[in-house]
Design an enzyme around this catalytic site. Structure first.
Site, PDB file in Angstrom:
ATOM      1  N   GLU A  13      32.386  16.418 -14.559  1.00 51.84           N
ATOM      2  CA  GLU A  13      32.947  17.382 -15.518  1.00 51.84           C
ATOM      3  C   GLU A  13      32.242  17.272 -16.882  1.00 51.84           C
ATOM      4  OE1 GLU A  13      34.449  15.061 -13.689  1.00 51.84           O
ATOM      5  OE2 GLU A  13      36.569  15.477 -13.374  1.00 51.84           O
ATOM      6  N   ARG A  44      20.509   4.181   6.022  1.00 50.39           N
ATOM      7  CA  ARG A  44      20.378   2.911   5.287  1.00 50.39           C
ATOM      8  C   ARG A  44      20.468   3.175   3.783  1.00 50.39           C
ATOM      9  NH1 ARG A  44      15.441  -0.433   8.230  1.00 50.39           N
ATOM     10  NH2 ARG A  44      16.523  -0.785  10.214  1.00 50.39           N
ATOM     11  N   THR A  68      25.313  -8.679  20.418  1.00 50.93           N
ATOM     12  CA  THR A  68      26.391  -9.675  20.261  1.00 50.93           C
ATOM     13  C   THR A  68      27.286  -9.283  19.087  1.00 50.93           C
ATOM     14  OG1 THR A  68      24.696 -11.279  20.861  1.00 50.93           O
ATOM     15  CG2 THR A  68      26.815 -12.166  20.121  1.00 50.93           C
ATOM     16  N   SER A  92      31.320  -8.062  18.813  1.00 53.13           N
ATOM     17  CA  SER A  92      32.353  -8.622  17.915  1.00 53.13           C
ATOM     18  C   SER A  92      33.046  -7.507  17.131  1.00 53.13           C
ATOM     19  CB  SER A  92      31.768  -9.606  16.901  1.00 53.13           C
ATOM     20  OG  SER A  92      30.714 -10.308  17.449  1.00 53.13           O
TER      21      SER A  92
HETATM   22  N1  LIG Z   1      14.217  -0.412  18.648  1.00 59.19           N
HETATM   23  C1  LIG Z   1      14.863   0.546  17.897  1.00 59.19           C
HETATM   24  C2  LIG Z   1      15.774   0.163  16.911  1.00 59.19           C
HETATM   25  N2  LIG Z   1      15.977  -1.178  16.696  1.00 59.19           N
HETATM   26  C3  LIG Z   1      16.807  -1.607  15.756  1.00 59.19           C
HETATM   27  C4  LIG Z   1      16.778  -3.065  15.388  1.00 59.19           C
HETATM   28  O1  LIG Z   1      16.870  -3.815  16.584  1.00 59.19           O
HETATM   29  C5  LIG Z   1      15.463  -3.428  14.685  1.00 59.19           C
HETATM   30  O2  LIG Z   1      15.409  -4.810  14.491  1.00 59.19           O
HETATM   31  C6  LIG Z   1      15.450  -2.826  13.298  1.00 59.19           C
HETATM   32  O3  LIG Z   1      15.592  -1.433  13.326  1.00 59.19           O
HETATM   33  C7  LIG Z   1      14.095  -3.142  12.694  1.00 59.19           C
HETATM   34  O4  LIG Z   1      14.270  -2.864  11.343  1.00 59.19           O
HETATM   35  P1  LIG Z   1      12.972  -2.645  10.425  1.00 59.19           P
HETATM   36  O5  LIG Z   1      12.139  -3.902  10.553  1.00 59.19           O
HETATM   37  O6  LIG Z   1      13.520  -2.441   9.055  1.00 59.19           O
HETATM   38  O7  LIG Z   1      12.281  -1.444  10.982  1.00 59.19           O
HETATM   39  N3  LIG Z   1      16.418   1.123  16.183  1.00 59.19           N
HETATM   40  C8  LIG Z   1      16.170   2.442  16.391  1.00 59.19           C
HETATM   41  O8  LIG Z   1      16.756   3.298  15.739  1.00 59.19           O
HETATM   42  N4  LIG Z   1      15.286   2.848  17.363  1.00 59.19           N
HETATM   43  C9  LIG Z   1      14.620   1.937  18.117  1.00 59.19           C
HETATM   44  O9  LIG Z   1      13.811   2.351  18.951  1.00 59.19           O
HETATM   45 ZN   LIG Z   2      36.354  11.765 -15.081  1.00 58.09          ZN
END
Ligand SMILES: Nc1c(/N=C/[C@@H](O)[C@H](O)[C@H](O)COP(=O)(O)O)[nH]c(=O)[nH]c1=O
Ligand SMILES: [Zn+2]
Length: 362
Positions: free
Chosen positions: A52, A184, A295, A299
């Site tokens: 505003e 992200r 995992t 959880s």
């Molecule tokens: N294997 C894949 C993913 N995998 C997701 C996580 O297992 C990875 O560790 C993470 O995205 C890596 O993060 P970075 O290093 O910041 O790029 N996530 C996706 O959306 N598509 C995929 O094919």
């Molecule tokens: Zn305000």
């Protein structure tokens, strides 16, 4: 042009600040005088001017006798900035159209009361559903004081997150992965388990052509197995918090702290998700992006603390009974206990499908 047109514009202004206003809500405002837009604004960052204020500043004299459209009830308390309700009165606004009330019970309705006492016409509820949806993270956080949890998985058509040899780059394509980086940017924190750190050595940063902010990286690691040479420890691209338990060896704790890692030690010898979320909420984390692995996903699934599930599915078949799926652990042995979701959105991103779903009864 009518109230809906101008409130849509105010909502659009607010939507475009997604990811930059936390822990505050996204808010948009439009000032209209005699059918002409004379001012508009959005809250750009916590501690900055409210929507505003920007809109009224732009309107100047033209605010006299005008109508202001705001996506959230004007504030009436002295926060980091003076109350907007007082400013609206001072600037001579004649009519205020509000999409939705503030969800904070302490302030809900006070702003409106102030305006009505100053003989300003007030209307509430224009595009209310859209306005509530826009700030569902903020409203959740005000209500629960814990982060809104979005759990994301990326799998092949047969539900695998990697091959039997652990290969996973990449299952989904460019467009889907870019979409993940937008998420992200929009989140205060991103969470993975130490298994993912050991497996992928992820950076968990936001890499978008248009830039974007890096979320705080939260690693669940109850025995503090995160390697000191891991990217999340050494790359200094974003804050890294490692959540652990009293089982963590003292020397490793000291080593990681000396490398700039924040260690959060929860009571007990295992990490309870409810305790984790309470602790993150106390540190003003309003939105948490859980990116696995299987995992950690299990959880969260059994804790019933998931607010939204985003699933990316690639048209690939990986096969192999040993290939991991997005949820491991013990799951729900009885089908009746499975987490029942409601699909909110299905879109195609290149060759991949994106499904957004929320727990039924949310
Ligand atoms: N294997 C894949 C993913 N995998 C997701 C996580 O297992 C990875 O560790 C993470 O995205 C890596 O993060 P970075 O290093 O910041 O790029 N996530 C996706 O959306 N598509 C995929 O094919
Ligand atoms: Zn305000």
């Amino acid at each position: 042009m009518n109230d809906l047109t101008y409130m849509k514009l105010a909502l659009q202004l607010a939507e475009n600040t997604r990811g930059q206003t936390s822990p505050n809500p996204m808010v948009g405002a439009v000032v209209v005088n005699n059918g002409k837009v004379v001012g508009m604004g959005a809250h750009l960052k916590a501690g900055g001017g409210h929507a505003e204020v920007h809109a009224l500043y732009m309107a100047g004299e033209a605010a006299i006798g005008a109508t202001i459209y705001v996506t959230l009830e004007p504030c009436s308390h002295y926060g980091k900035t003076p109350p907007c309700a007082d400013l609206i009165i001072e600037k001579g606004i004649k009519r205020v159209v509000i999409a939705t009330l503030d969800s904070n019970p302490l302030v809900a309705g006070n702003g409106i009361k102030k305006l009505q006492e100053a003989n300003i016409e007030v209307e509430v509820g224009v595009l209310e559903t859209e306005a509530k949806q826009l700030n569902e993270v903020f409203f959740h956080y005000v209500d629960k004081k814990t982060p809104y949890v979005t759990l994301k998985t990326a799998t092949s058509l047969d539900g695998k997150i990697a091959t039997t040899t652990g290969e996973s780059k990449w299952i989904t394509g460019e467009l889907a992965r870019e979409d993940v980086h937008k998420l992200r940017h929009q989140h205060d924190a991103i969470l993975v388990g130490v298994g993912t750190v050991l497996e992928d050595d992820p950076s968990l940063t936001t890499r978008l052509k248009s830039g974007g902010k890096n979320p705080i990286r939260v690693i669940l690691d109850h025995q503090l197995r995160t390697p000191v040479e891991a990217k999340v420890v050494t790359d200094k691209e974003a804050e890294t918090w490692i959540v652990t338990t009293r089982e963590a060896p003292l020397d490793k704790k000291e080593k990681l702290m000396n490398l700039g890692v924040k260690i959060i030690e929860l009571a007990g010898d295992k990490i309870i998700i409810e305790d984790l979320l309470k602790c993150l909420g106390e540190k003003s984390i309003t939105s948490l992006f859980v990116e696995g692995g299987s995992t950690v996903n299990d959880s969260f699934l059994r804790s019933k603390c998931i607010n939204e599930v985003i699933t990316y599915i690639a048209p690939k078949l990986i096969g192999g009974s040993g290939a991991p799926t997005s949820f491991s652990g013990i799951g729900f042995p009885n089908l009746g206990d499975a987490l029942q979701l409601m699909i909110k959105e299905v879109t195609q991103l290149g060759q991949d499908i994106k499904i957004v779903s929320i727990p039924k009864g949310e």
